[in-house]
Write a protein that holds these residues in place. Structure first.
Motif, PDB file in Angstrom:
ATOM      1  N   SER A 582     -29.647  14.102  -1.130  1.00 43.18           N
ATOM      2  CA  SER A 582     -31.218  13.749  -1.379  1.00 43.18           C
ATOM      3  C   SER A 582     -31.333  12.379  -2.525  1.00 43.18           C
ATOM      4  CB  SER A 582     -31.993  14.867  -1.977  1.00 43.18           C
ATOM      5  OG  SER A 582     -33.280  14.634  -2.203  1.00 43.18           O
ATOM      6  N   LEU A 583     -30.584  12.457  -3.563  1.00 42.84           N
ATOM      7  CA  LEU A 583     -30.539  11.563  -4.704  1.00 42.84           C
ATOM      8  C   LEU A 583     -29.894  10.172  -3.981  1.00 42.84           C
ATOM      9  CD1 LEU A 583     -29.087  13.739  -7.524  1.00 42.84           C
ATOM     10  CD2 LEU A 583     -31.482  12.603  -7.061  1.00 42.84           C
ATOM     11  N   LEU A 584     -29.106  10.222  -3.090  1.00 47.27           N
ATOM     12  CA  LEU A 584     -28.525   8.869  -2.603  1.00 47.27           C
ATOM     13  C   LEU A 584     -29.491   8.502  -1.599  1.00 47.27           C
ATOM     14  CD1 LEU A 584     -24.648   9.633  -1.648  1.00 47.27           C
ATOM     15  CD2 LEU A 584     -25.687   8.843  -3.762  1.00 47.27           C
ATOM     16  N   TRP A 585     -30.157   9.234  -0.785  1.00 50.82           N
ATOM     17  CA  TRP A 585     -31.086   8.576   0.119  1.00 50.82           C
ATOM     18  C   TRP A 585     -32.335   8.022  -0.876  1.00 50.82           C
ATOM     19  CZ3 TRP A 585     -30.322   6.966   4.681  1.00 50.82           C
ATOM     20  CH2 TRP A 585     -29.541   7.556   5.662  1.00 50.82           C
ATOM     21  N   ALA A 586     -32.585   8.715  -1.715  1.00 52.23           N
ATOM     22  CA  ALA A 586     -33.872   8.108  -2.681  1.00 52.23           C
ATOM     23  C   ALA A 586     -33.481   6.884  -3.310  1.00 52.23           C
ATOM     24  CB  ALA A 586     -34.007   9.168  -3.707  1.00 52.23           C
ATOM     25  N   LEU A 587     -32.150   6.439  -3.622  1.00 51.30           N
ATOM     26  CA  LEU A 587     -31.465   5.640  -4.303  1.00 51.30           C
ATOM     27  C   LEU A 587     -31.480   4.298  -3.153  1.00 51.30           C
ATOM     28  CD1 LEU A 587     -30.116   3.727  -6.382  1.00 51.30           C
ATOM     29  CD2 LEU A 587     -28.140   4.579  -5.600  1.00 51.30           C
ATOM     30  N   ASN A 588     -31.056   4.730  -1.883  1.00 52.88           N
ATOM     31  CA  ASN A 588     -31.080   3.767  -0.955  1.00 52.88           C
ATOM     32  C   ASN A 588     -32.391   3.237  -0.576  1.00 52.88           C
ATOM     33  OD1 ASN A 588     -29.735   2.383   1.577  1.00 52.88           O
ATOM     34  ND2 ASN A 588     -31.008   3.799   2.454  1.00 52.88           N
ATOM     35  N   GLU A 589     -33.277   4.222  -0.563  1.00 48.25           N
ATOM     36  CA  GLU A 589     -34.828   3.700  -0.213  1.00 48.25           C
ATOM     37  C   GLU A 589     -35.493   2.901  -1.360  1.00 48.25           C
ATOM     38  OE1 GLU A 589     -38.611   5.908   1.552  1.00 48.25           O
ATOM     39  OE2 GLU A 589     -37.071   7.204   0.515  1.00 48.25           O
ATOM     40  N   ALA A 590     -35.080   3.122  -2.599  1.00 51.38           N
ATOM     41  CA  ALA A 590     -35.416   2.290  -3.688  1.00 51.38           C
ATOM     42  C   ALA A 590     -34.909   0.770  -3.407  1.00 51.38           C
ATOM     43  CB  ALA A 590     -35.075   3.174  -4.952  1.00 51.38           C
ATOM     44  N   GLU A 591     -33.533   0.720  -3.329  1.00 49.46           N
ATOM     45  CA  GLU A 591     -32.825  -0.463  -3.148  1.00 49.46           C
ATOM     46  C   GLU A 591     -33.381  -1.374  -1.945  1.00 49.46           C
ATOM     47  OE1 GLU A 591     -28.297   0.501  -5.189  1.00 49.46           O
ATOM     48  OE2 GLU A 591     -28.863   0.761  -2.988  1.00 49.46           O
ATOM     49  N   GLU A 592     -33.865  -0.869  -0.821  1.00 48.73           N
ATOM     50  CA  GLU A 592     -34.174  -1.406   0.347  1.00 48.73           C
ATOM     51  C   GLU A 592     -35.783  -1.959   0.243  1.00 48.73           C
ATOM     52  OE1 GLU A 592     -33.329   0.983   3.815  1.00 48.73           O
ATOM     53  OE2 GLU A 592     -31.224   0.335   3.740  1.00 48.73           O
ATOM     54  N   ARG A 593     -36.533  -1.006  -0.244  1.00 45.25           N
ATOM     55  CA  ARG A 593     -37.877  -1.198  -0.010  1.00 45.25           C
ATOM     56  C   ARG A 593     -38.576  -1.499  -1.528  1.00 45.25           C
ATOM     57  NH1 ARG A 593     -39.867   3.781   3.409  1.00 45.25           N
ATOM     58  NH2 ARG A 593     -38.262   3.408   5.404  1.00 45.25           N
ATOM     59  N   GLY A 594     -37.654  -1.522  -2.738  1.00 44.15           N
ATOM     60  CA  GLY A 594     -38.144  -1.414  -3.985  1.00 44.15           C
ATOM     61  C   GLY A 594     -38.849  -0.170  -4.671  1.00 44.15           C
ATOM     62  N   VAL A 595     -39.094  -0.303  -5.833  1.00 46.80           N
ATOM     63  CA  VAL A 595     -39.424   1.011  -6.375  1.00 46.80           C
ATOM     64  C   VAL A 595     -40.572   0.799  -7.710  1.00 46.80           C
ATOM     65  CG1 VAL A 595     -37.607   1.002  -8.022  1.00 46.80           C
ATOM     66  CG2 VAL A 595     -39.021   3.141  -7.440  1.00 46.80           C
ATOM     67  N   THR A 596     -41.643   1.394  -7.632  1.00 47.22           N
ATOM     68  CA  THR A 596     -42.619   1.222  -8.836  1.00 47.22           C
ATOM     69  C   THR A 596     -41.807   1.995  -9.882  1.00 47.22           C
ATOM     70  OG1 THR A 596     -43.681   3.455  -8.323  1.00 47.22           O
ATOM     71  CG2 THR A 596     -44.303   1.201  -7.171  1.00 47.22           C
ATOM     72  N   GLY A 597     -42.304   1.817 -11.139  1.00 48.13           N
ATOM     73  CA  GLY A 597     -41.886   2.463 -12.530  1.00 48.13           C
ATOM     74  C   GLY A 597     -42.264   3.828 -12.411  1.00 48.13           C
ATOM     75  N   GLU A 598     -43.172   4.503 -11.989  1.00 49.51           N
ATOM     76  CA  GLU A 598     -43.558   5.769 -11.842  1.00 49.51           C
ATOM     77  C   GLU A 598     -42.356   6.399 -10.972  1.00 49.51           C
ATOM     78  OE1 GLU A 598     -47.089   8.954 -10.774  1.00 49.51           O
ATOM     79  OE2 GLU A 598     -47.631   6.817 -10.680  1.00 49.51           O
ATOM     80  N   ALA A 599     -42.192   5.915  -9.782  1.00 46.64           N
ATOM     81  CA  ALA A 599     -41.268   6.393  -8.943  1.00 46.64           C
ATOM     82  C   ALA A 599     -39.878   6.507  -9.552  1.00 46.64           C
ATOM     83  CB  ALA A 599     -41.025   5.633  -7.379  1.00 46.64           C
ATOM     84  N   ALA A 600     -39.415   5.234 -10.202  1.00 50.95           N
ATOM     85  CA  ALA A 600     -37.875   5.033 -10.675  1.00 50.95           C
ATOM     86  C   ALA A 600     -37.915   6.159 -11.982  1.00 50.95           C
ATOM     87  CB  ALA A 600     -37.737   4.034 -11.593  1.00 50.95           C
ATOM     88  N   SER A 601     -38.897   6.707 -12.708  1.00 51.79           N
ATOM     89  CA  SER A 601     -38.832   7.546 -13.671  1.00 51.79           C
ATOM     90  C   SER A 601     -38.718   8.950 -13.056  1.00 51.79           C
ATOM     91  CB  SER A 601     -40.275   7.697 -14.426  1.00 51.79           C
ATOM     92  OG  SER A 601     -40.452   6.352 -15.162  1.00 51.79           O
ATOM     93  N   ALA A 602     -39.615   9.308 -11.643  1.00 49.73           N
ATOM     94  CA  ALA A 602     -39.461  10.657 -11.261  1.00 49.73           C
ATOM     95  C   ALA A 602     -37.885  10.607 -10.643  1.00 49.73           C
ATOM     96  CB  ALA A 602     -40.365  10.551 -10.160  1.00 49.73           C
ATOM     97  N   LEU A 603     -37.469   9.639  -9.874  1.00 52.32           N
ATOM     98  CA  LEU A 603     -36.206   9.591  -9.537  1.00 52.32           C
ATOM     99  C   LEU A 603     -34.980  10.090 -10.755  1.00 52.32           C
ATOM    100  CD1 LEU A 603     -34.115   9.630  -7.332  1.00 52.32           C
ATOM    101  CD2 LEU A 603     -34.177   7.168  -7.367  1.00 52.32           C
ATOM    102  N   ARG A 604     -35.510   9.119 -11.782  1.00 50.72           N
ATOM    103  CA  ARG A 604     -34.294   9.364 -13.003  1.00 50.72           C
ATOM    104  C   ARG A 604     -34.567  10.981 -13.508  1.00 50.72           C
ATOM    105  NH1 ARG A 604     -36.975   6.907 -18.201  1.00 50.72           N
ATOM    106  NH2 ARG A 604     -38.020   8.732 -17.832  1.00 50.72           N
ATOM    107  N   ASP A 605     -35.486  11.546 -13.570  1.00 48.45           N
ATOM    108  CA  ASP A 605     -35.581  12.822 -13.868  1.00 48.45           C
ATOM    109  C   ASP A 605     -35.103  13.730 -13.049  1.00 48.45           C
ATOM    110  OD1 ASP A 605     -37.284  12.021 -15.978  1.00 48.45           O
ATOM    111  OD2 ASP A 605     -39.003  12.679 -15.085  1.00 48.45           O
ATOM    112  N   ARG A 606     -35.087  13.656 -11.877  1.00 46.23           N
ATOM    113  CA  ARG A 606     -34.216  14.287 -10.712  1.00 46.23           C
ATOM    114  C   ARG A 606     -32.808  14.143 -11.059  1.00 46.23           C
ATOM    115  NH1 ARG A 606     -37.073  14.180  -4.682  1.00 46.23           N
ATOM    116  NH2 ARG A 606     -39.005  15.022  -5.415  1.00 46.23           N
TER     117      ARG A 606
END
Length: 915
Positions: A582-606
């Motif tokens: 799940s974390l790897l797919w979230a990282l892949n999605e963030a790299e391909e589509r970009g990520v907002t600061g809020e989404a990056a914080s949520a992924l970091r917390d996870r």
């Protein structure tokens, strides 16, 4: 003389001899002057003690004989022509016959026969004077020359040379200890066995040396073995009954060889021995009357051969050996007919084992035909195939796809209850040319395939089957293909079904636990099975849109020993794995589509929460399997979320995961426990190999942190110290890690080597407080130091700073804890393995290290200080400034009496000094 200069000279020299004989072939070579003198000169030189004379003269004699053989052939042809002309003239009527022409023809024929006799005498003389002595010369190149040339003579002039009197020399030399000479013998024999007219002359030789030729198929030199197999094939064609079953079995096994050329040669032998396609097959029909294809019998034989070889995990190697020489390996219709059509009258149906073997071989054929790539360990001759080969592969892939698009749904339907067969069959669509589904209007068969995959995922529980389904769906859902939309809908249906089954099963399980009830076996099975499918699908497909992270993460605390909540441990392993994906797919999605600061914080917390739980599981997990799974997840996450993740997008900077000291210590302790703790498996080879493979993966996961500069090199010290002890199991991984570490920073790598030696020395002292110089443990440490020193290579200039740093650190360690009363420090023995690095130091650096040594240690000569003396001696070697210079003396011309008198004075002074 060597290299291109030698090759050019040799070619010109051989051409000169050939031209000389050619230009003199009609008269001069028979004048008993030129040839007699040349032969006498070369014969004498060929027996010289000087290797250069002997080599060149032997080469000249061999080429001279080859040129004379050409002349003899021409003379023989002329003699035959003259005889025909004479017979034609003699048979004419008396009034039309020219008597003077008959006399001319008789005289010419007599002259040609005399010339032929002269040439044979010269050949026999040179053979007895040079060849007989030089074919067993001490120089391998000379022996190779003689074998090459005698093969040419036999091929060109069999009437004279193809006799057991000459063949025996090749037979004897087949036992030569040098591979090149053995190769020349085989190359000399191969053309002879390809000529059917020579069959009668080779019978005796074959009977005497057949066993040796067959044994050479196992030669340690690959090229020799390849030519030996080809020669055995030629013998088989010429004498079909001469090879015994034992001889053939020796060659059969070579189809599984790691050398592709040898395996291909053995595959060709197999074709001629077992899979002859030149014989008309008996007509047979299936139960519903379909005529069996010609390759049906051959495929049955292939399956039986594969079963009897008892190497069922190496089907890809058998296919690679046969696919180039046997058309049956790409006869897709014949294979599927054997699997789908029921046996007709007089036919024997395939049993379960035969069906499994045929399916395995068929899938291996599909893989290689569609990719053109050999199996692992059999690298192709060229890394990048030419466009022509790529075009052939594309055509083969299209043919395979056109057939299996129709056949694969029926095959899946027939074998839907057999997991092993399903696993293989489900891999076939991964090699399809997907565009053919639309260009050939096969959407209906695509829908059938997708429905079959959906049904298989819902009904089967085996991990291999589900994993293959996931990978096949991943390939079918390629976005660039026209069938993407339809396949994507089918994928969503499959993944949603897996997730819904998981939610239902885990909700029921938690409800029972909360109500104080004990789940029965079915409920436990439902949880484990649903989580298995979710983790496998997560590996190939992004399931983050199903929002199951919170449900999965809720079970992570249950992985610890101090948690009393009941949960199947096998299910918890899948929980850890699913969260990781799940974390790897979230990282892949963030790299391909970009990520907002809020989404990056949520992924970091996870990420931080998951890493924290994994650290706890590694340290205090419920079972060993859970600890190992958490360890692998941590190693991989440190790679994926390393510093480079933020290079392309600064918004991803919060996601960077650093390997702090606590995490590195935890992983180091885990790798020592999981990899280097020895366990006995009571001779169970299969289990031992599986365990070794798993341990190698654990070690590789940790070493990747060093290679990618995620963790500092010093964190690999406890791995490096096992280099010698575990060399057979992990030596390649540790060596590759050391090489990469040197590329990153030579100085840090050198210090890590020294620290590894310190760690091993500390282990030795923990077992033996006073280790002896010749103890096995210290010898292992010396061997470790020797291997480390070899990794610095030959360029001492590039490594001088690193080597000096290593020596200074080693001397400092040896000088620790100085003892009172002039006793050596306890670590003094460490200088002995350190001395292995002295040879790599430059002279100025040796003097620098020597000064540092003298500053830390007083000069001692007692026996207990022997390691210090040995180390100092290694440093002083080749450093003349640190040794007293030899007495210099000017010599002048003196008479004998004066020289003896001076020598006596010198001896007297020497004795006086000694006194």
């Amino acid at each position: 003389m060597s290299g291109q200069t030698w090759k050019k000279f040799r070619a010109n020299f051989c051409e000169f001899i050939q031209k000389l004989v050619t230009m003199c072939q009609y008269s001069i070579i028979y004048d008993q002057y030129l040839m007699d003198n040349i032969i006498s000169l070369l014969t004498g030189l060929s027996d010289s003690q000087v290797r250069a004379f002997r080599h060149t003269a032997t080469l000249a004699v061999m080429k001279l004989m080859t040129a004379l053989v050409d002349v003899a052939l021409l003379t023989s042809v002329n003699c035959d022509n003259c005889l025909r002309q004479y017979e034609a003239e003699r048979l004419k009527a008396r009034d039309k016959r020219a008597s003077d022409r008959l006399e001319v023809l008789v005289a010419k024929r007599q002259e040609l026969e005399e010339n032929m006799e002269e040439i044979k005498n010269m050949l026999s003389y040179m053979f007895k004077s040079v060849f007989v002595h030089r074919y067993r010369d001490t120089l391998p190149d000379i022996r190779a020359i003689t074998m090459s040339e005698i093969g040419i003579w036999m091929e060109k002039f069999p009437a004279h040379f193809l006799d057991d009197l000459y063949l025996k020399y090749i037979g004897w030399t087949l036992h030569d200890k040098v591979g090149e000479v053995r190769l020349r013998c085989l190359q000399a024999l191969h053309p002879l066995y390809q000529c059917e007219e020579l069959k009668s002359k080779l019978e005796l030789f074959t009977s005497k040396f057949k066993d040796r030729i067959v044994s050479m198929t196992l030669d340690k030199e690959t090229e020799v073995a390849v030519h030996a197999v080809r020669l055995v094939i030629a013998i088989l064609k010429m004498y079909p009954d001469v090879l015994t079953d034992k001889d053939c079995e020796n060659v059969y096994e070579l189809v599984y060889s790691s050398w592709r050329s040898l395996a291909a040669a053995a595959g060709e032998f197999l074709k001629w021995r077992l899979f002859r396609d030149d014989l008309p097959p008996p007509e047979a029909r299936s139960r519903r009357g379909k005529v069996r294809l010609p390759n049906t019998g051959l495929l049955r034989d292939l399956v039986q051969f594969f079963i009897e070889s008892e190497l069922h995990e190496h089907g890809a190697y058998l296919v690679d050996s046969l696919i180039e020489s046997n058309p049956m390996m790409k006869d897709w219709e014949c294979m599927t007919d054997l699997l789908l059509e029921e046996a007709g009258p007089g036919e024997e149906a395939l049993d379960n084992r035969q069906e499994s073997s045929l399916i395995e071989l068929m899938v291996c054929c599909v893989r290689q035909a569609s990719t053109g790539e050999p199996p692992v360990g059999r690298a192709p001759a060229r890394k990048h195939p030419p466009p022509k080969d790529a075009k052939v592969v594309a055509e083969e892939r299209a043919k395979m796809t056109a057939h299996f698009v129709v056949a694969i749904p029926a095959l899946l339907d027939k074998f839907s209850a057999d997991p092993e067969k399903l696993t293989n069959l489900l891999a076939v669509p991964q090699y399809f040319d997907l565009e053919l589904y639309t260009t050939q209007r096969q959407e209906g068969n695509l829908l059938l395939l997708l429905n079959k995959i959906r049904d298989i995922v819902s009904t089967h529980t085996e991990a291999e089957v589900i994993e293959t389904c996931g990978k096949t769906l991943e390939v079918l859902c390629s976005e660039q293909c026209a069938v993407y939309s339809r396949c994507n809908v089918a994928r969503a249906t499959v993944t949603d079904h897996c997730v819904n089954r998981y939610k239902e099963a885990v909700d029921d399980y938690r409800s029972l636990i909360e109500g104080g009830e004990t789940p029965d076996a079915d409920e436990i099975f439902n949880v484990v099975n649903s989580l298995r499918k979710v983790s496998i699908m997560y590996m190939c497909h992004n399931l983050n849109d199903t929002n199951i992270w919170d449900s999965l993460f809720e079970d992570l605390p249950k992985c610890l020993k101090n948690n009393e909540t009941q949960m199947p441990t096998e299910a918890l392993v899948f929980v850890v794995r699913s969260c990781f994906y799940s974390l790897l797919w979230a990282l892949n999605e963030a790299e391909e589509r970009g990520v907002t600061g809020e989404a990056a914080s949520a992924l970091r917390d996870r990420l931080r929460a998951y890493v924290l739980h994994c650290q706890l599981i590694v340290a205090d997990g419920l079972t060993l399997e859970l600890r190992e799974e958490a360890y692998v997840s941590l190693c991989d996450l440190l790679i994926f979320f390393a510093e480079q993740v933020a290079l392309g997008d600064s918004a991803l900077r919060p996601l960077v995961l650093e390997a702090d000291s606590h995490l590195c210590d935890l992983l180091n302790a885990a790798v020592q426990e999981f990899v280097f703790s020895h366990q006995n498996y009571d001779g169970q080879d299969e289990r031992r190999i599986e365990e070794l493979h798993k341990r190698r993966n654990f070690l590789a996961g940790y070493c990747k942190l060093i290679i990618y500069n995620v963790a500092p090199v010093r964190r690999a010290v406890d791995v490096f110290k096992h280099y010698i002890k575990c060399y057979n199991d992990y030596g390649d991984i540790i060596k590759a890690t050391l090489s990469k570490a040197r590329e990153i920073n030579k100085q840090n790598c050198a210090l890590a080597m020294e620290l590894a030696m310190q760690a091993l020395y500390a282990d030795i002292r923990a077992k033996h407080p006073n280790p002896q110089r010749n103890s096995p443990e210290l010898l292992e440490l010396k061997e470790l130091a020797k291997r480390f020193s070899m990794m610095f290579g030959l360029d001492a200039l590039k490594n001088r700073e690193a080597l000096v740093t290593l020596h200074r650190a080693g001397i400092s360690f040896a000088a620790l804890e100085p003892s009172a009363g002039g006793q050596p420090p306890p670590n003094l023995l460490f200088l002995e393995p350190l001395a292995e690095f002295c040879a790599k130091l430059l002279r100025p650096d040796k003097r620098q290290v020597l000064r540092y040594l003298d500053a830390r240690f007083p000069m001692q000569w007692a026996e207990e200080w022997a390691p210090l003396l040995a180390y100092r001696t290694a440093l002083v070697t080749d450093a003349p400034d640190d040794r007293p210079p030899p007495a210099r003396r000017h010599y002048a011309r003196r008479n004998k009496g004066q020289a003896e008198e001076d020598e006596g004075d010198d001896n007297a002074e020497s004795d006086q000094d000694a006194g």
